[in-house]
Design an enzyme around this catalytic site. Structure first.
Site, PDB file in Angstrom:
ATOM      1  N   TRP A 191       0.827  -1.209   0.000  1.00  0.00           N
ATOM      2  CA  TRP A 191       0.000   0.000   0.000  1.00  0.00           C
ATOM      3  C   TRP A 191       0.867   1.266   0.000  1.00  0.00           C
ATOM      4  O   TRP A 191       1.858   1.359   0.708  1.00  0.00           O
ATOM      5  CB  TRP A 191      -0.902   0.006   1.239  1.00  0.00           C
ATOM      6  CG  TRP A 191      -1.801   1.214   1.297  1.00  0.00           C
ATOM      7  CD1 TRP A 191      -3.017   1.341   0.695  1.00  0.00           C
ATOM      8  CD2 TRP A 191      -1.554   2.452   1.968  1.00  0.00           C
ATOM      9  NE1 TRP A 191      -3.536   2.582   0.946  1.00  0.00           N
ATOM     10  CE2 TRP A 191      -2.656   3.286   1.733  1.00  0.00           C
ATOM     11  CE3 TRP A 191      -0.499   2.934   2.749  1.00  0.00           C
ATOM     12  CZ2 TRP A 191      -2.748   4.575   2.253  1.00  0.00           C
ATOM     13  CZ3 TRP A 191      -0.575   4.216   3.264  1.00  0.00           C
ATOM     14  CH2 TRP A 191      -1.699   5.023   3.018  1.00  0.00           C
ATOM     15  N   ASP A 236       7.949  -7.271  13.072  1.00  0.00           N
ATOM     16  CA  ASP A 236       6.905  -6.601  12.287  1.00  0.00           C
ATOM     17  C   ASP A 236       5.713  -6.260  13.183  1.00  0.00           C
ATOM     18  O   ASP A 236       5.087  -7.148  13.763  1.00  0.00           O
ATOM     19  CB  ASP A 236       6.463  -7.531  11.151  1.00  0.00           C
ATOM     20  CG  ASP A 236       5.583  -6.843  10.123  1.00  0.00           C
ATOM     21  OD1 ASP A 236       5.074  -5.747  10.403  1.00  0.00           O
ATOM     22  OD2 ASP A 236       5.409  -7.421   9.035  1.00  0.00           O
ATOM     23  N   PHE A 275       2.985   5.890   7.673  1.00  0.00           N
ATOM     24  CA  PHE A 275       2.843   4.458   7.416  1.00  0.00           C
ATOM     25  C   PHE A 275       4.208   3.820   7.155  1.00  0.00           C
ATOM     26  O   PHE A 275       4.489   2.711   7.611  1.00  0.00           O
ATOM     27  CB  PHE A 275       1.895   4.236   6.237  1.00  0.00           C
ATOM     28  CG  PHE A 275       1.382   2.823   6.128  1.00  0.00           C
ATOM     29  CD1 PHE A 275       0.466   2.337   7.042  1.00  0.00           C
ATOM     30  CD2 PHE A 275       1.799   1.982   5.110  1.00  0.00           C
ATOM     31  CE1 PHE A 275      -0.023   1.034   6.951  1.00  0.00           C
ATOM     32  CE2 PHE A 275       1.326   0.681   5.005  1.00  0.00           C
ATOM     33  CZ  PHE A 275       0.406   0.218   5.935  1.00  0.00           C
ATOM     34  N   LEU A 276       5.060   4.530   6.441  1.00  0.00           N
ATOM     35  CA  LEU A 276       6.412   4.032   6.183  1.00  0.00           C
ATOM     36  C   LEU A 276       7.172   3.859   7.494  1.00  0.00           C
ATOM     37  O   LEU A 276       7.901   2.881   7.677  1.00  0.00           O
ATOM     38  CB  LEU A 276       7.177   4.985   5.262  1.00  0.00           C
ATOM     39  CG  LEU A 276       6.673   5.152   3.832  1.00  0.00           C
ATOM     40  CD1 LEU A 276       7.579   6.098   3.061  1.00  0.00           C
ATOM     41  CD2 LEU A 276       6.586   3.814   3.119  1.00  0.00           C
ATOM     42  N   ALA A 277       7.008   4.819   8.396  1.00  0.00           N
ATOM     43  CA  ALA A 277       7.701   4.748   9.685  1.00  0.00           C
ATOM     44  C   ALA A 277       7.237   3.534  10.478  1.00  0.00           C
ATOM     45  O   ALA A 277       8.048   2.834  11.112  1.00  0.00           O
ATOM     46  CB  ALA A 277       7.459   6.028  10.482  1.00  0.00           C
ATOM     47  N   ILE A 278       5.933   3.245  10.444  1.00  0.00           N
ATOM     48  CA  ILE A 278       5.408   2.072  11.152  1.00  0.00           C
ATOM     49  C   ILE A 278       5.959   0.791  10.529  1.00  0.00           C
ATOM     50  O   ILE A 278       6.297  -0.171  11.232  1.00  0.00           O
ATOM     51  CB  ILE A 278       3.866   2.076  11.127  1.00  0.00           C
ATOM     52  CG1 ILE A 278       3.331   3.190  12.037  1.00  0.00           C
ATOM     53  CG2 ILE A 278       3.302   0.734  11.562  1.00  0.00           C
ATOM     54  CD1 ILE A 278       1.831   3.347  12.009  1.00  0.00           C
ATOM     55  N   HIS A 284       8.734  -4.971   8.717  1.00  0.00           N
ATOM     56  CA  HIS A 284       7.723  -5.170   7.683  1.00  0.00           C
ATOM     57  C   HIS A 284       8.283  -5.139   6.263  1.00  0.00           C
ATOM     58  O   HIS A 284       7.578  -5.460   5.312  1.00  0.00           O
ATOM     59  CB  HIS A 284       6.630  -4.105   7.833  1.00  0.00           C
ATOM     60  CG  HIS A 284       5.393  -4.393   7.044  1.00  0.00           C
ATOM     61  ND1 HIS A 284       4.586  -5.500   7.285  1.00  0.00           N
ATOM     62  CD2 HIS A 284       4.803  -3.722   6.011  1.00  0.00           C
ATOM     63  CE1 HIS A 284       3.575  -5.496   6.439  1.00  0.00           C
ATOM     64  NE2 HIS A 284       3.678  -4.436   5.650  1.00  0.00           N
ATOM     65  N   SER A 288       2.944  -7.306   1.624  1.00  0.00           N
ATOM     66  CA  SER A 288       1.902  -6.580   2.342  1.00  0.00           C
ATOM     67  C   SER A 288       0.588  -6.611   1.558  1.00  0.00           C
ATOM     68  O   SER A 288       0.055  -7.683   1.283  1.00  0.00           O
ATOM     69  CB  SER A 288       2.386  -5.159   2.635  1.00  0.00           C
ATOM     70  OG  SER A 288       1.624  -4.555   3.643  1.00  0.00           O
TER      71      SER A 288
END
Length: 245
Positions: free
Chosen positions: A11, A199, A135-138, A227, A74
């Site tokens: 995503w 993850d 979202f990238l950081a998560i 992730h 993902s």
């Protein structure tokens, strides 16, 4: 005719995320290897019908040769499962990377908290660029190279057009609502999985549940990856992919 392996991104991303691993795979496996943009991401065309996993996957199916091996990271993993179920002649093998048949937390199932995904969707309307960055950081949380991983992902994002807002919004709906556990459990094609132990989006307990759903599911878990293992732990990821392709 030489068989193909097709890499499907996650995503908010585009096919650029595969560029390093794609080049190395091409030189080390006997099959043809390529990556494609999911509909609405990068250069991927949008479906004419309202965006859904089914309508978007149909556009992907049109780009696949028969007996293709799909590698889905993902959200790309859900596309791979859908294609394996509904276009079985196109898919001879599925490799999931940090992907699960159901991403949302539910009773008896470990996943992303529903409120987190709903918050992302609300924030997407306010500022899509900042939401993708969060979202990238998560995705990199827990990785020993977290800052470098996020920097690399952001750089690749900028190498292609911005994602379509409808694809971004509906993509979050797919992660929240689309439950492919029954499909995953009944697939006739071989399914493999590569995961990161750290993850936060695909918890270890979800991997255990997946193995219970499909007894043929073959898994490798990288102890220090998060992730995006194919970025943070490229050598280990390449070794895994070479062993299953």
């Amino acid at each position: 005719m030489q068989k193909e392996t097709v890499l499907l991104h996650g995503w908010g991303m585009n096919r650029q995320v595969w560029q390093l691993i794609e080049e190395e795979l091409k030189s080390e496996v006997s099959c043809l290897v390529k990556s494609i943009d999911l509909p609405g991401f990068g250069h991927g065309a949008m479906p004419e019908a309202p965006y859904s996993l089914a309508t978007a996957a149909q556009l992907v199916a049109e780009q696949l040769a028969d007996n293709t091996t799909l590698v889905g990271w993902s959200l790309g993993g859900l596309f791979a499962l859908h294609l394996a179920k509904y276009y079985p002649q196109k898919v001879n093998k599925v490799v999931l990377i940090a992907s699960t048949p159901y991403f949302a937390e539910a009773e008896g199932w470990a996943g992303i908290k529903v409120e987190v995904l709903k918050n992302f969707k609300a924030q997407l309307k306010e500022n899509s660029a900042k939401t993708i960055e969060r979202f990238l950081a998560i995705q990199a949380m827990g990785s020993e190279h977290a800052k470098a991983d996020v920097k690399q992902l952001k750089a690749w994002l900028l190498n292609a057009p911005e994602a379509n807002p409808d694809a971004l919004s509906t993509g979050l709906d797919i992660l929240l609502n689309d439950d492919y556990r029954d499909i995953f459990s009944s697939l006739t094609q071989p399914v493999y999985g590569l995961f990161g132990k750290l993850d936060s989006l695909v918890p270890r307990r979800a991997i255990t549940k997946m193995s219970a759903l499909n007894s043929n599911f073959q898994v490798e878990i990288l102890p220090k990856a998060s992730h995006a293992p194919f970025i943070s732990h490229r050598a280990e990821s390449l070794n895994f992919l070479k062993s299953v392709l």
